[in-house]
Design an enzyme around this catalytic site. Structure first.
Site, PDB file in Angstrom:
ATOM      1  N   SER A   1      45.797 -24.143  39.443  1.00 32.91           N
ATOM      2  CA  SER A   1      45.635 -24.895  40.673  1.00 32.91           C
ATOM      3  C   SER A   1      46.215 -26.277  40.428  1.00 32.91           C
ATOM      4  CB  SER A   1      44.141 -24.983  40.993  1.00 32.91           C
ATOM      5  OG  SER A   1      43.909 -25.860  42.065  1.00 32.91           O
TER       6      SER A   1
ATOM      7  N   LYS B   1      48.967 -22.176  42.538  1.00 36.25           N
ATOM      8  CA  LYS B   1      48.282 -22.590  43.770  1.00 36.25           C
ATOM      9  C   LYS B   1      48.518 -24.082  43.969  1.00 36.25           C
ATOM     10  CE  LYS B   1      43.375 -23.483  44.452  1.00 36.25           C
ATOM     11  NZ  LYS B   1      42.020 -22.932  44.281  1.00 36.25           N
TER      12      LYS B   1
ATOM     13  N   LYS C   1      47.528 -27.541  46.040  1.00 34.44           N
ATOM     14  CA  LYS C   1      46.594 -28.193  46.951  1.00 34.44           C
ATOM     15  C   LYS C   1      47.419 -28.787  48.083  1.00 34.44           C
ATOM     16  CE  LYS C   1      42.566 -27.742  44.852  1.00 34.44           C
ATOM     17  NZ  LYS C   1      41.460 -26.980  45.481  1.00 34.44           N
TER      18      LYS C   1
ATOM     19  N   ASP D   1      45.772 -24.247  48.940  1.00 36.51           N
ATOM     20  CA  ASP D   1      44.336 -24.475  49.148  1.00 36.51           C
ATOM     21  C   ASP D   1      44.148 -25.818  49.846  1.00 36.51           C
ATOM     22  OD1 ASP D   1      41.592 -24.705  49.034  1.00 36.51           O
ATOM     23  OD2 ASP D   1      41.437 -24.557  46.842  1.00 36.51           O
TER      24      ASP D   1
ATOM     25  N   GLU E   1      43.939 -20.829  51.334  1.00 32.77           N
ATOM     26  CA  GLU E   1      42.519 -20.891  50.989  1.00 32.77           C
ATOM     27  C   GLU E   1      41.808 -21.968  51.811  1.00 32.77           C
ATOM     28  OE1 GLU E   1      42.203 -21.192  46.723  1.00 32.77           O
ATOM     29  OE2 GLU E   1      40.091 -21.740  46.802  1.00 32.77           O
TER      30      GLU E   1
ATOM     31  N   ASP F   1      36.719 -19.843  50.336  1.00 35.49           N
ATOM     32  CA  ASP F   1      36.124 -20.389  49.118  1.00 35.49           C
ATOM     33  C   ASP F   1      34.787 -21.013  49.533  1.00 35.49           C
ATOM     34  OD1 ASP F   1      35.357 -22.048  46.989  1.00 35.49           O
ATOM     35  OD2 ASP F   1      37.304 -22.963  46.685  1.00 35.49           O
TER      36      ASP F   1
ATOM     37  N   LYS G   1      33.168 -18.068  43.131  1.00 36.12           N
ATOM     38  CA  LYS G   1      32.846 -19.081  42.115  1.00 36.12           C
ATOM     39  C   LYS G   1      31.384 -18.877  41.756  1.00 36.12           C
ATOM     40  CE  LYS G   1      36.178 -22.606  43.463  1.00 36.12           C
ATOM     41  NZ  LYS G   1      36.394 -23.850  44.229  1.00 36.12           N
TER      42      LYS G   1
ATOM     43  N   GLY H   1      37.873 -21.903  40.173  1.00 34.32           N
ATOM     44  CA  GLY H   1      37.501 -22.847  39.114  1.00 34.32           C
ATOM     45  C   GLY H   1      36.963 -24.140  39.696  1.00 34.32           C
TER      46      GLY H   1
HETATM   47  O1  OSB Z   1      38.826 -25.537  45.840  1.00 32.98           O
HETATM   48  O2  OSB Z   1      39.277 -24.382  44.124  1.00 32.98           O
HETATM   49  C1  OSB Z   1      38.907 -25.448  44.626  1.00 32.98           C
HETATM   50  C2  OSB Z   1      38.519 -28.044  41.848  1.00 32.98           C
HETATM   51  C3  OSB Z   1      37.417 -28.721  42.284  1.00 32.98           C
HETATM   52  C4  OSB Z   1      36.836 -28.359  43.488  1.00 32.98           C
HETATM   53  C5  OSB Z   1      37.365 -27.317  44.236  1.00 32.98           C
HETATM   54  C6  OSB Z   1      38.469 -26.615  43.791  1.00 32.98           C
HETATM   55  C7  OSB Z   1      39.081 -27.012  42.592  1.00 32.98           C
HETATM   56  C8  OSB Z   1      40.282 -26.399  42.069  1.00 32.98           C
HETATM   57  C9  OSB Z   1      40.516 -26.505  40.592  1.00 32.98           C
HETATM   58  O3  OSB Z   1      41.131 -25.875  42.764  1.00 32.98           O
HETATM   59  C10 OSB Z   1      40.472 -25.200  39.904  1.00 32.98           C
HETATM   60  C11 OSB Z   1      40.441 -25.397  38.405  1.00 32.98           C
HETATM   61  O4  OSB Z   1      41.504 -25.540  37.837  1.00 32.98           O
HETATM   62  O5  OSB Z   1      39.329 -25.418  37.827  1.00 32.98           O
HETATM   63 MG    MG Z   2      39.349 -23.709  46.813  1.00 31.59          MG
END
Ligand code: OSB
Ligand code: MG
Length: 370
Positions: free
Chosen positions: A135, A161, A163, A188, A213, A238, A262, A290
């Site tokens: 991510s 992925k 953001k 995402d 996402e 999510d 998660k 994550g």
């Molecule tokens: O939306 O998946 C998410 C990190 C913090 C809060 C929300 C998210 C995330 C990530 C990071 O996308 C995923 C990772 O590398 O741990």
């Molecule tokens: Mg997410």
């Protein structure tokens, strides 16, 4: 299993680099760990809440309060037949899934050690190597983002992925898709859009994304069903999925075609297994999300990712992407073709570095049964 003592610790860890999402930037990452002693065995888990209630309603300090004042008193000194039953004690509490998971998941670690099996085996998992994705946080320019993507692809990661948020989306996605026409690519939004953006989000259909996402409100499953009808790209939920009932609502309404699981957000391994089982019956692929975890949460994520139905690469990646030094040994590493080899030792499967945990602890409370 009798719950003899529970230790809550807040650690202060610093990421290698700031991680930016539509809800903010994280650099200093408070980490809340739960350590449980039961019948002479120690189990660990990580409460995956963020530093503030920006991702969902929980935060590290809120979770610590709920644990200290409400969850710990419900279970301290109690016995459970197995880890999956502890959540029955939590029935009087509304919400606070991440705090609950902190207790349940540490008990799973204990149960696995007692049975002398790796945690993934106790959960019913079978995959011996899990496919990994990354991510990538928001970047200042598409060029910067392309540099990051190149690094991760050459490290072997099997899905990228990005953001996104309004104003930082099309141009960035287009640049990556143009450079890499064939990679598995997803985005995402962490709830940064509204239904007024449906046309705009539909324009992403041309990028052949694996999924978008959580584009809309964090707590709104219904609006996602309206959006999914208007776009071709698969939606993935999510934030909105906190338990099996949310997953049932989402699938019945047609709000998504993929589910991110998660462990914290859904309240622990038992709930994660229910959601995965239900999605599997309905041919909906799931993957493990994550929360910028340290090694303890990461080890739990690896274990759950071995279950059937985790068909897509997750956001579970190497320790070294986040931390100069991680709290487990060996650190989590990824093979050149983008897999994590599942550990074979009992319990977590990794050695917990007490020395580092102690050094980075800024708050600690121990609760002992009388
Ligand atoms: O939306 O998946 C998410 C990190 C913090 C809060 C929300 C998210 C995330 C990530 C990071 O996308 C995923 C990772 O590398 O741990
Ligand atoms: Mg997410």
């Amino acid at each position: 299993m009798r719950i003899d003592s529970i230790t809550l610790r807040k650690l202060q860890m610093r990421l290698k680099a700031p991680f930016e999402t539509s809800f903010g930037v994280t650099f200093d990452r408070p980490i809340l760990l739960v350590e449980i002693q039961s019948d002479g065995v120690t189990g660990w888990s990580e409460v995956t809440a963020t530093e503030g209630p920006f991702y969902n309603t929980e935060s590290v300090d809120i979770a610590a309060l709920v644990l200290r004042d409400f969850l710990v008193p419900l279970v301290l000194g109690k016995s459970v037949a197995d880890a999956s039953h502890v959540r029955e004690y939590f029935a009087p509490i509304r919400g606070h899934e991440m705090a609950r998971a902190g207790i349940e998941n540490a008990l799973w670690d204990i149960e696995a050690q007692q049975q002398c099996v790796p945690l993934w085996k106790l959960l019913g998992g079978s995959l011996q190597k899990i496919p990994c994705g990354v991510s990538l946080g928001l970047q200042s320019t598409p060029e910067k983002l392309l540099e990051k993507v190149a690094v991760e692809l050459s490290a072997g990661y099997r899905r990228i992925k990005l953001k996104i948020k309004p104003g930082k989306d099309r141009e960035f996605i287009a640049a990556v898709r143009k450079a890499y026409p064939d990679i598995l690519l997803s985005v995402d939004a962490n709830s940064a859009y509204t239904l007024d953006d449906a046309e705009h989000l539909r324009s992403f259909d041309e990028f052949s994304l694996l999924m978008i996402e959580q584009p809309l409100w964090w707590d709104d499953i219904y609006s996602h069903s309206k959006l999914q009808k208007q776009i071709k790209t698969n939606l993935c939920l999510d934030e909105s999925i906190r338990h099996l009932r949310d997953a049932q609502t989402a699938l019945e309404l047609g709000s998504c075609r993929i589910v991110n699981i998660k462990l914290g957000r859904v309240g622990g391994f038992s709930s994660a297994r229910e959601i995965q089982g239900y999605c599997d019956q309905n041919s909906i692929p799931v993957w493990c999300g994550g929360m910028l975890e340290c090694g303890i949460g990461r080890a739990h994520n690896i274990a759950v990712s071995t279950l059937p139905g985790y068909k897509l690469p997750g956001d579970v990646s190497a320790s070294a992407r986040y931390w100069v030094e991680d709290v487990i040994e060996p650190e989590v590493t990824v093979t050149p073709d983008g897999f994590i080899q599942v550990p074979q030792a009992p319990g977590l499967g990794y050695h917990v570095r007490h020395d580092l945990i102690e050094r980075w602890t800024v708050e600690k409370e121990i609760f002992r049964a009388s």
